[in-house]
Design an enzyme around this catalytic site. Structure first.
Site, short mmCIF file in Angstrom:
data_model
loop_
_atom_site.label_atom_id
_atom_site.label_comp_id
_atom_site.label_asym_id
_atom_site.label_seq_id
_atom_site.Cartn_x
_atom_site.Cartn_y
_atom_site.Cartn_z
N ARG A 48 97.52 72.60 -64.71
CA ARG A 48 97.16 71.49 -63.82
C ARG A 48 96.96 71.95 -62.37
O ARG A 48 96.55 71.16 -61.53
CB ARG A 48 98.22 70.38 -63.89
CG ARG A 48 97.83 69.12 -63.16
CD ARG A 48 98.73 67.94 -63.46
NE ARG A 48 100.13 68.31 -63.59
CZ ARG A 48 100.93 68.58 -62.55
NH1 ARG A 48 100.49 68.49 -61.34
NH2 ARG A 48 102.19 68.91 -62.78
N TYR A 102 74.58 57.29 -61.45
CA TYR A 102 75.18 57.17 -62.77
C TYR A 102 76.09 55.94 -62.84
O TYR A 102 76.90 55.69 -61.94
CB TYR A 102 75.99 58.45 -63.04
CG TYR A 102 76.70 58.45 -64.36
CD1 TYR A 102 76.00 58.52 -65.55
CD2 TYR A 102 78.08 58.38 -64.42
CE1 TYR A 102 76.64 58.51 -66.76
CE2 TYR A 102 78.75 58.39 -65.64
CZ TYR A 102 78.03 58.44 -66.80
OH TYR A 102 78.67 58.44 -68.00
N ASP A 174 75.35 64.55 -57.07
CA ASP A 174 75.50 64.68 -58.52
C ASP A 174 74.27 65.47 -58.98
O ASP A 174 73.16 64.94 -59.00
CB ASP A 174 75.56 63.30 -59.17
CG ASP A 174 75.88 63.36 -60.64
OD1 ASP A 174 75.50 64.36 -61.28
OD2 ASP A 174 76.51 62.41 -61.16
N LYS A 199 76.85 67.76 -69.90
CA LYS A 199 75.41 67.74 -70.08
C LYS A 199 74.85 69.17 -70.16
O LYS A 199 75.16 69.88 -71.09
CB LYS A 199 74.76 66.90 -68.98
CG LYS A 199 75.48 65.56 -68.72
CD LYS A 199 75.46 64.63 -69.92
CE LYS A 199 76.46 63.49 -69.83
NZ LYS A 199 76.45 62.70 -68.60
C1 LIG Z 1 77.27 61.88 -67.88
C2 LIG Z 1 77.12 61.85 -66.43
C3 LIG Z 1 78.23 61.72 -65.59
C4 LIG Z 1 79.64 61.55 -66.12
O1 LIG Z 1 80.07 62.67 -66.80
P1 LIG Z 1 81.17 62.62 -67.98
O2 LIG Z 1 81.28 64.06 -68.35
O3 LIG Z 1 80.63 61.74 -69.05
O4 LIG Z 1 82.42 62.07 -67.38
C5 LIG Z 1 78.02 61.74 -64.23
N1 LIG Z 1 76.78 61.84 -63.72
C6 LIG Z 1 75.69 61.95 -64.49
C7 LIG Z 1 74.35 62.04 -63.86
C8 LIG Z 1 75.83 61.96 -65.87
O5 LIG Z 1 74.73 62.05 -66.63
#
Ligand SMILES: *Cc1c(COP(=O)(O)O)cnc(C)c1O
Length: 382
Positions: A48, A102, A174, A199
């Site tokens: 952690r 998102y 992001d 992703k």
């Molecule tokens: C999927 C996604 C997230 C969130 O990610 P998780 O791994 O599902 O928590 C954040 N931003 C974008 C653009 C995403 O596609």
């Protein structure tokens, strides 16, 4: 900002390897200890604390990919976002957030920030003026997402970074949709780069993880909060992620190439009303995308003609799967009206430009001819 001179695929394949000194194995060993020596050591390690050997070393790969000093890996993309936000915002502070981000991030802000007395403003649009208009004297963070989901709008990264610097506001992005392969926002002055590693970093639809990269100073702040919130990732999954990231460059480049071909093809089909892809000259921010992206990414959206049923269309596809997530080596589609935007009213969706016939397409590595064939046969059978 530490800039490595290594090429993309060399970083993917090698940076952050753990040498197997004992047996000279070819790949990084997994260290599963949840307890480490604490006497006479430089670093006190604990899962952690985000500093087990596998955590520490994979973070070096992510930092190198994002042209940042250091990075941290989290249990999910949302853990990365929430830990990052909470490190820079306290009661009375304000954040400016791009309106087309998102859905999970939007929910986090709307549901949790009021409890913490953190103020927020969602922009009206994604132009520099929209961000400028939303800034207040207590604004501490500006958060952007480009290209955005699901309409692939492109925000001017450099303009927002410059505006924020002038006002001494920290910026975060992001970078999930473009991935580090197609976009390195640090080169345009963004402070914090965040990914849902679920992703493209993972890329095989079998890992849930997140990451943030930044300067040591900023990441120390995030670490201080993160060790309290505890959203670290297991070393098993870290090891899987390291293996996946060795092919990040290869995968995403192949997917990006396929996406451009598919976007150009879809644009010419009678059954398609509109294609949203930053790599098309018809995209309103094509020139901007060309300037700030190395490739246009492997996500696109297209709108079926009104008389075609998007739900049945997805069911008729044989190769391409209808699937919630994105970015795997396999092509997937999703209908935002049925999923991410299903809780909005028809009028709200219309206002956002999200029609019932909109299909978000995560393009994989398959042969383009097979993808075209699958779409054609699905349309024919409608
Ligand atoms: C999927 C996604 C997230 C969130 O990610 P998780 O791994 O599902 O928590 C954040 N931003 C974008 C653009 C995403 O596609």
């Amino acid at each position: 900002m530490s800039k490595t001179k290594l090429g993309l695929n060399t970083i993917c394949a090698h940076v952050g390897e753990i040498k197997d000194e004992q047996f000279k194995g070819a790949v990084s060993p997994i260290y599963l200890s949840s307890s480490y020596e604490y006497l006479d050591v430089d670093i006190k390690r604990y899962p952690r604390y985000f500093n087990t050997p596998n955590q520490e070393y994979l973070a070096k790969k992510i930092a190198a990919l994002e042209h940042k000093e250091t990075a941290m890996i989290f249990g999910s993309g949302m853990a990365a976002i929430s830990h990052m936000f909470l490190a820079f915002l306290k009661a009375g502070d304000h954040i400016v957030v791009q309106n087309t981000i998102y859905g999970g991030t939007t929910n986090f802000i709307r549901e949790e920030f009021p409890k913490l007395d953190i103020e927020f403003t969602f922009t009206n649009g994604y132009s520099k003026a929209d961000f400028e208009a939303a800034i207040q004297p207590n604004t501490k963070l500006i958060h952007i997402e480009t290209p955005s989901n699901p309409l692939l709008t492109v925000t001017d990264i450099k303009a927002v970074a410059k505006l924020a610097k002038r006002k001494k506001i920290i910026t975060s992005i992001d970078n999930t949709f473009a991935s580090s392969v197609n976009q390195t926002p640090a080169d345009f002055g963004i402070d914090l780069i965040m990914h849902s590693a679920t992703k493209y970093y993972g890329g095989h639809s079998d890992i849930c993880a997140g990451a943030v990269a930044g300067s040591k100073e900023h990441m120390d702040k995030i670490w201080n909060v993160s060790k309290n919130l505890g959203g670290s990732l297991s070393d098993f999954t870290i090891w899987m992620l390291e293996r996946s990231m060795k092919t990040l460059g290869l995968r995403v480049k192949a997917q990006t190439k396929n996406a451009l071909k598919m976007a150009k093809w879809l644009q010419k089909q009678d059954f398609v009303k509109h294609v949203y892809y930053p790599g098309l000259k018809s995209h309103p921010e094509y020139e901007l995308a060309k300037m700030q992206m190395k490739g246009f990414g492997a996500m696109l959206s297209f709108e079926l003609q009104d008389e075609l049923d998007a739900v049945i269309f997805q069911k008729k596809l044989k190769l391409i799967k209808a699937s919630m997530s994105l970015a795997g080596v396999e092509s997937t589609v999703l209908n935002p009206a049925q999923t991410s935007h299903s809780l909005l009213t028809q009028a709200q969706r219309d206002a956002l430009g999200i029609s019932d016939g909109l299909i978000r397409f995560s393009v994989g590595i398959e042969a383009v001819k097979d993808l075209k064939q699958d779409i054609k046969q699905a349309i024919k059978s409608l």
